[in-house]
Design an enzyme around this catalytic site. Structure first.
Site, PDB file in Angstrom:
ATOM      1  N   MET A 117       2.575  -5.590  -7.425  1.00 55.60           N
ATOM      2  CA  MET A 117       1.258  -5.534  -7.214  1.00 55.60           C
ATOM      3  C   MET A 117       1.569  -4.098  -6.163  1.00 55.60           C
ATOM      4  SD  MET A 117      -1.007  -5.001  -4.975  1.00 55.60           S
ATOM      5  CE  MET A 117      -1.463  -6.710  -4.269  1.00 55.60           C
ATOM      6  N   ASP A 129     -11.869 -11.994   9.474  1.00 55.07           N
ATOM      7  CA  ASP A 129     -10.718 -12.468   8.495  1.00 55.07           C
ATOM      8  C   ASP A 129      -9.597 -13.076   9.185  1.00 55.07           C
ATOM      9  OD1 ASP A 129      -9.439 -11.924   6.264  1.00 55.07           O
ATOM     10  OD2 ASP A 129      -9.362 -10.325   6.614  1.00 55.07           O
ATOM     11  N   ASP A 155       1.698   1.500   3.481  1.00 53.87           N
ATOM     12  CA  ASP A 155       3.576   0.441   4.029  1.00 53.87           C
ATOM     13  C   ASP A 155       4.882   1.400   3.704  1.00 53.87           C
ATOM     14  OD1 ASP A 155       1.091  -0.931   4.442  1.00 53.87           O
ATOM     15  OD2 ASP A 155       1.586  -2.521   2.524  1.00 53.87           O
ATOM     16  N   ASP A 183      -1.700 -12.851   1.458  1.00 45.99           N
ATOM     17  CA  ASP A 183      -2.094 -12.022   2.526  1.00 45.99           C
ATOM     18  C   ASP A 183      -3.019 -11.953   3.652  1.00 45.99           C
ATOM     19  OD1 ASP A 183      -3.366  -9.528   2.835  1.00 45.99           O
ATOM     20  OD2 ASP A 183      -5.205  -9.752   1.894  1.00 45.99           O
ATOM     21  N   LYS A 210     -15.260  -8.456  -0.426  1.00 46.63           N
ATOM     22  CA  LYS A 210     -14.564  -9.015   1.292  1.00 46.63           C
ATOM     23  C   LYS A 210     -16.441  -8.774   2.058  1.00 46.63           C
ATOM     24  CE  LYS A 210     -12.376  -8.602   5.725  1.00 46.63           C
ATOM     25  NZ  LYS A 210     -11.084  -7.954   6.741  1.00 46.63           N
ATOM     26  N   HIS A 270       0.987  -1.223   0.131  1.00 50.34           N
ATOM     27  CA  HIS A 270      -0.178   0.249  -0.011  1.00 50.34           C
ATOM     28  C   HIS A 270       1.163   1.335  -0.295  1.00 50.34           C
ATOM     29  CE1 HIS A 270      -2.193  -3.085   2.419  1.00 50.34           C
ATOM     30  NE2 HIS A 270      -3.154  -2.170   1.568  1.00 50.34           N
ATOM     31  N   GLU A 297     -11.237  -6.133  -5.280  1.00 49.68           N
ATOM     32  CA  GLU A 297     -11.038  -7.457  -3.930  1.00 49.68           C
ATOM     33  C   GLU A 297     -12.120  -7.291  -3.204  1.00 49.68           C
ATOM     34  OE1 GLU A 297      -7.268  -7.588  -1.927  1.00 49.68           O
ATOM     35  OE2 GLU A 297      -8.064  -8.999  -0.241  1.00 49.68           O
ATOM     36  N   HIS A 351     -11.752 -14.084   2.274  1.00 54.99           N
ATOM     37  CA  HIS A 351     -13.011 -13.622   2.168  1.00 54.99           C
ATOM     38  C   HIS A 351     -13.779 -14.457   1.670  1.00 54.99           C
ATOM     39  CE1 HIS A 351     -10.554  -9.455   1.933  1.00 54.99           C
ATOM     40  NE2 HIS A 351     -10.203 -10.171   3.063  1.00 54.99           N
ATOM     41  N   GLU A 369     -10.232 -13.362  -2.282  1.00 55.00           N
ATOM     42  CA  GLU A 369      -9.335 -13.545  -1.309  1.00 55.00           C
ATOM     43  C   GLU A 369      -9.912 -15.186  -0.598  1.00 55.00           C
ATOM     44  OE1 GLU A 369      -7.144 -10.905   1.595  1.00 55.00           O
ATOM     45  OE2 GLU A 369      -7.653 -12.468   2.866  1.00 55.00           O
ATOM     46  N   ASP A 395      -5.140 -13.194  -3.005  1.00 53.15           N
ATOM     47  CA  ASP A 395      -4.303 -13.202  -2.246  1.00 53.15           C
ATOM     48  C   ASP A 395      -5.231 -14.749  -1.586  1.00 53.15           C
ATOM     49  OD1 ASP A 395      -3.845 -10.734  -2.442  1.00 53.15           O
ATOM     50  OD2 ASP A 395      -5.587 -10.278  -1.281  1.00 53.15           O
TER      51      ASP A 395
HETATM   52  C1  GCO Z   1      -7.652  -7.410   4.584  1.00 55.93           C
HETATM   53  C2  GCO Z   1      -7.852  -7.207   3.063  1.00 55.93           C
HETATM   54  C3  GCO Z   1      -6.354  -6.702   2.780  1.00 55.93           C
HETATM   55  C4  GCO Z   1      -6.181  -6.299   1.395  1.00 55.93           C
HETATM   56  C5  GCO Z   1      -4.987  -4.975   0.760  1.00 55.93           C
HETATM   57  C6  GCO Z   1      -4.754  -4.680   0.089  1.00 55.93           C
HETATM   58  O1  GCO Z   1      -9.254  -8.195   4.759  1.00 55.93           O
HETATM   59  O2  GCO Z   1      -7.627  -6.894   4.904  1.00 55.93           O
HETATM   60  O3  GCO Z   1      -7.529  -8.152   2.382  1.00 55.93           O
HETATM   61  O4  GCO Z   1      -5.392  -7.282   2.962  1.00 55.93           O
HETATM   62  O5  GCO Z   1      -6.024  -7.323   0.293  1.00 55.93           O
HETATM   63  O6  GCO Z   1      -5.958  -4.361   2.114  1.00 55.93           O
HETATM   64  O7  GCO Z   1      -5.757  -4.807  -1.201  1.00 55.93           O
HETATM   65 MN    MN Z   2      -6.274  -9.527   0.724  1.00 55.59          MN
HETATM   66 MN    MN Z   3      -7.976 -10.237   4.421  1.00 48.65          MN
END
Ligand code: GCO
Ligand code: MN
Ligand code: MN
Length: 392
Positions: free
Chosen positions: A89, A256, A58, A292, A184, A55, A182, A221, A218, A246
């Site tokens: 990425m 999560d 980061d 991830d 969730k 990110h 992505e 998720h 992911e 992920d």
């Molecule tokens: C989470 C997400 C994040 C994203 C990350 C990259 O649940 O916290 O999975 O880890 O993957 O922000 O976009």
């Molecule tokens: Mn993720």
């Molecule tokens: Mn996650």
């Protein structure tokens, strides 16, 4: 070193935020020191990883001056060159700064939406400068608790507008960059918009530049939502939309967890690796295998590297197991489809009046067909025995 130790051609990547996770949770503060980004890159290189993702924040702390940013980025780039790691990425942190408490692209305040676009454009520039070819959008706080605060249809429109704008920005800059969305279902919001990969796949088709947008599913998720991750990934692959993935471990019905890949859901992990590697004869996924996930809170920094090696070794071991499974003559026989070319010709290639008539004429002994055992118990048991390592 053994056959399962990671090599760069395995295309394993980790986020700075994953191995850099200091063990903070909602009930307690950090248990590990914050590691310097360049140290993380060196640690990943030692472990056999191929890539590092990030990110914006980061690497470059929120609110840094332009001079400070350039100094940090320059130092990071020197470490990449030194270690041979790449940045496949990049993504934007649109969830930590308090300004995003009502979401970023879907927030009700237009100034928040404007700030989110501006922050993302800067983060895209940073990602491209570091060599990223994939840009992930995780809708961190795009969701609600008090759902009456906005029309959910309006939220989708705003999300679409933001992505259309950012795709056009990328094209305008001449960047070679694709977006991966992505999904969730919840956390940190009570309900998030576009909660599954399936929702995302449809939404993508409504975008102006839909060909440059795919998904980043992911494990955790989709599993949180109680869904088959493998089926969601397969749908994305079939649509040519699996741009990134992920990988981690998760149990159904929990928060999560982001656990070490394969640590909780070995059968699903096996089926996933089998799909990604195409060991059953389907086309393999060619993109990054990104983890991830983060180490248990019980770990010190050395334990973090045990965690990272564990993710990659489990993937490689599952790939080897999947190859053995699909090459097993008993499996080949159990999976052999019944081919009846005349019927296949009727079923494929679309409707025709003659075909409809021929279908009506087709002889079908419904009782005999229904009475036939399919031997899926045996197939699954053979799979489990491969997975448990007792069949070579
Ligand atoms: C989470 C997400 C994040 C994203 C990350 C990259 O649940 O916290 O999975 O880890 O993957 O922000 O976009
Ligand atoms: Mn993720
Ligand atoms: Mn996650």
């Amino acid at each position: 070193m053994d056959a399962f130790d990671p090599r760069p051609e395995d295309k394993f990547s980790f986020g700075l935020w994953t191995v850099g996770n200091p063990g903070r949770d909602p009930f307690g503060g950090p248990v590990r020191p914050t590691q310097d980004a360049c140290e993380i890159v060196r640690g990943l290189a030692r472990c056999g990883a191929w890539g590092v993702n990030l990110h914006d924040e980061d690497l470059v702390p929120f609110g840094s001056s332009a001079a400070e940013r350039d100094r940090i980025v320059g130092r990071f780039q020197r470490t990449l060159a030194e270690t041979g790691l790449i940045v496949p990425m990049a993504t934007t942190n649109l969830f930590s700064p308090p300004i995003f408490k009502d979401g970023a692209f879907t927030a009700n305040d237009p100034r928040v939406r404007a700030f989110a676009l501006r922050k993302t454009m800067d983060a895209i520039d940073l990602g491209v400068e570091l060599g990223a070819r994939i840009y992930v959008f995780w809708g961190g706080r795009e969701g609600t608790e008090a759902d009456a605060c906005r029309d959910p249809q309006e939220a989708l429109k705003r999300f679409r507008e933001a992505l259309d704008f950012l795709c056009a920005y990328v094209l305008d800059q001449g960047y070679d960059l694709r977006f991966a969305l992505e999904a969730k279902p919840n956390e940190p919001r009570c309900d998030m918009y576009l909660p599954t990969t399936g929702h995302m796949l449809h939404f993508i088709e409504t975008l102006e530049h839909s060909t440059m947008v795919g998904v980043n599913p992911e494990v955790a998720h989709e599993t949180m939502a109680g869904l088959s991750f493998t089926h969601g990934v397969a749908q994305a692959m079939e649509a040519g939309k699996l741009f990134h993935i992920d990988l981690n471990g998760q149990r159904i019905g929990r928060y999560d967890q982001d656990l070490r890949f394969g640590s909780e859901d070995l059968k699903q992990a096996f089926l996933l690796v089998r799909l990604l590697e195409g060991t059953a004869g389907t086309e393999a996924y060619g993109g990054p295998r990104h983890f991830d996930a983060h180490a248990y809170r019980s770990e010190d920094v050395e334990g973090v590297w045990d965690f990272a090696r564990g993710c990659m070794r489990t993937y490689n071991i599952l790939r080897a197991r999947a190859r053995c499974f699909d090459a097993d003559p008993e499996v080949v026989e159990l999976r052999a489809g019944r081919s009846e070319p005349e019927i296949d010709a009727l079923l494929g290639g679309g409707y025709g009046a003659e075909k409809a008539a021929a279908l009506r004429e087709l002889e079908c002994d419904v009782d005999a067909i229904a009475a036939r055992g399919l031997r899926y118990e045996r197939l699954d048991q053979v799979m489990m025995e491969h997975l448990m390592g007792v069949r070579a």
